[in-house]
Write a protein that holds these residues in place. Sequence first.
Motif, PDB file in Angstrom:
ATOM      1  N   GLY A  49       0.814  -1.157  -0.160  1.00 45.78           N
ATOM      2  CA  GLY A  49      -0.140  -0.108  -0.191  1.00 45.78           C
ATOM      3  C   GLY A  49       0.902   1.393   0.025  1.00 45.78           C
ATOM      4  O   GLY A  49       0.516   2.318   0.466  1.00 45.78           O
ATOM      5  N   GLU A 163      -3.465  -1.514   4.273  1.00 44.64           N
ATOM      6  CA  GLU A 163      -2.806  -1.459   3.037  1.00 44.64           C
ATOM      7  C   GLU A 163      -3.827  -1.412   1.656  1.00 44.64           C
ATOM      8  O   GLU A 163      -3.518  -0.431   0.856  1.00 44.64           O
ATOM      9  N   ARG A 167      -4.072   1.627  -0.945  1.00 40.24           N
ATOM     10  CA  ARG A 167      -3.816   1.413  -1.888  1.00 40.24           C
ATOM     11  C   ARG A 167      -5.173   2.403  -2.858  1.00 40.24           C
ATOM     12  O   ARG A 167      -5.028   2.693  -3.832  1.00 40.24           O
ATOM     13  N   HIS A 190       0.227  -2.487  -8.042  1.00 40.33           N
ATOM     14  CA  HIS A 190       0.444  -2.730  -6.517  1.00 40.33           C
ATOM     15  C   HIS A 190       1.112  -4.255  -6.412  1.00 40.33           C
ATOM     16  O   HIS A 190       0.371  -5.309  -7.048  1.00 40.33           O
TER      17      HIS A 190
END
Length: 584
Positions: A49, A163, A167, A190
Amino acid sequence: MPIRVLPEQVASQIAAGEVVERPSSVVKELVENSIDAGARDVQVETRAGGKRFIRVSDDGDGVPAAEVEIAFHRHATSKLVTAEDLARITTLGFRGEALASIAAVSRVTFVTRSADEPMGTLLRVEGGQVTALQESGRPPGTSVTVEDLFFNVPARRKFLRTERTERRHIDAWLTRYGLAYPGLRVTLSHDGRTVFQSPGNDRLRDVMIAVYGLEVGAAVLQIVPEEPPPEVRVSGFVSPPALHRANRSYITLFVNGRWVQDAGLTYAVIQAYHTLLPSGRYPLAVVMVDLPPADVDVNVHPAKSEVRFRDGDAVFRAVQKAVRRTLLQRSPVPITPSAPPATWPTETSAASQRREQLAHLRPRQSDRQFQFEQRPAVGAPGESVLAAATERLPPLRVVGQIGGTYVVAEGPEGLYLIDQHAAHERVLFERLLAERERAEVVSQALLNPQSVDLSPEAAGMLEEHRETLDSLGFEIEPFGGATVLVRALPALVAEQNSDPLQVLEDVAAALVVGDAPLSGRVEEAVARQVCKRFAIKAGQVMTTAEMEELIRALEGCTNPRTCPHGRPTMIHLSVAQLAREFGR
Ligand code: ADP
Ligand code: MG
């Protein structure tokens, strides 16, 4: 305590806090720098993240070796010299604070090469201290790696969210810049998975497809420009009245290429739809406002997402008028400006009924206007698919089935070979989304609510997207651990006598990052997955009546020519083509 001047290190950490709030602020500042450097291609990679690792690489101008170190000093900028320059600012950055702030609270590796120089430079700064400066080879451009964000500011680190949440904030910024700069190709990944890429072909509609999906991208209306071009120019795309959302977060605004949060302008967009949307529903819009830099103050907030206009009313009016003009001229269903009498806003049931009817009637004539709008000047590559995909079908007569897989049909324009699975997927998909749009998804309660054991990740996904699933007719609730209780399913699914475990696993799979990375597309992704499972399979023999039912339903679709995954549902051989093939 006596008054003392703060040590430089403490002061810079405090100042950094204004610019760097979370990983997404780092991404935002670095991408802005890439855009300011004239990049055409920007790649963003994150891990955990963005808490552990963020890298932004570009093919921009780069920084000459002699200037690399100074770029990290506070108030060091190449974009501004005098205070008067502020009134002429056309770059996204100008405060000279981002690099210094980021480097104060993380470990930064800055590798850059100016196109004029044969060699690149690598600079490493950890918690504000330079730890390496050396020559380094790389193609022209810059790549900035930010590791261990807030490693030296535990208080900040504690405030970071999961996270997944971090994100999502990063996704939001990346899609904003993708939308604001259609000529820029932005790629986001990611943990090694690419979740978003804008085409970089200079077409905003194509970016909207990448962000919101093909259905929305194909339906939005391009804002009609004012002629001659006025001081305050408004451009972009807005949803037709039949396409709306439950909140205003789908209204995205840019002022001189900068994403802004502005309640006034958001309201200007909403007001343009006055009486055209059901109450409590909001349009989807991407609106760019461009005006002389001197007429707007961007120096209001360190994160620069607020602006102040010299003449706010004029900007409000320009936006409101441009959107209204577009709706009047380009809506697929004609709108008569005088039609809604003053009493309409208090939504009588007769009025809403009439509106419903209007929304369903799609007269031939306006359909053609709609398609015309889809097609830009000369069949530019890429757009032709879109135009073809949105053309409705003529009435077809079923002739037969081939290999239990394809339906053969005849129409006034020749022969149609239809992939039954893809066609049925399309039919189910439009039915599900249409029900959701009208907020009347038919949900069927299970006689005996069933508990289903899932993987923790799948259960987490379902929980996170519960509201969306609810809007699609899934009624589920947590039942301890990774078990969920299913109370109801969309009628479309329940009709098929399906196994809830299988359905939920499919849905969770569709939600996992990568398949449905961005909030705007979650519903579509779920719907796509559900429809894929329940569509008639290839190899399934159909009766003539069943084939006819399928074809009738397909004729009713808005985008009958592609399945929800974008593959064609049919091959069409025109009468002329047949004649040519047979040498007639
Ligand atoms: P600002 O963007 O406000 O000028 P920053 O701290 O973000 O301040 O950047 C400082 C300077 O570093 C910029 O003015 C620019 O000259 C240089 N710079 C930063 N990132 C890049 C990049 N990706 N490509 C080229 N130059 C860059
Ligand atoms: Mg900057």
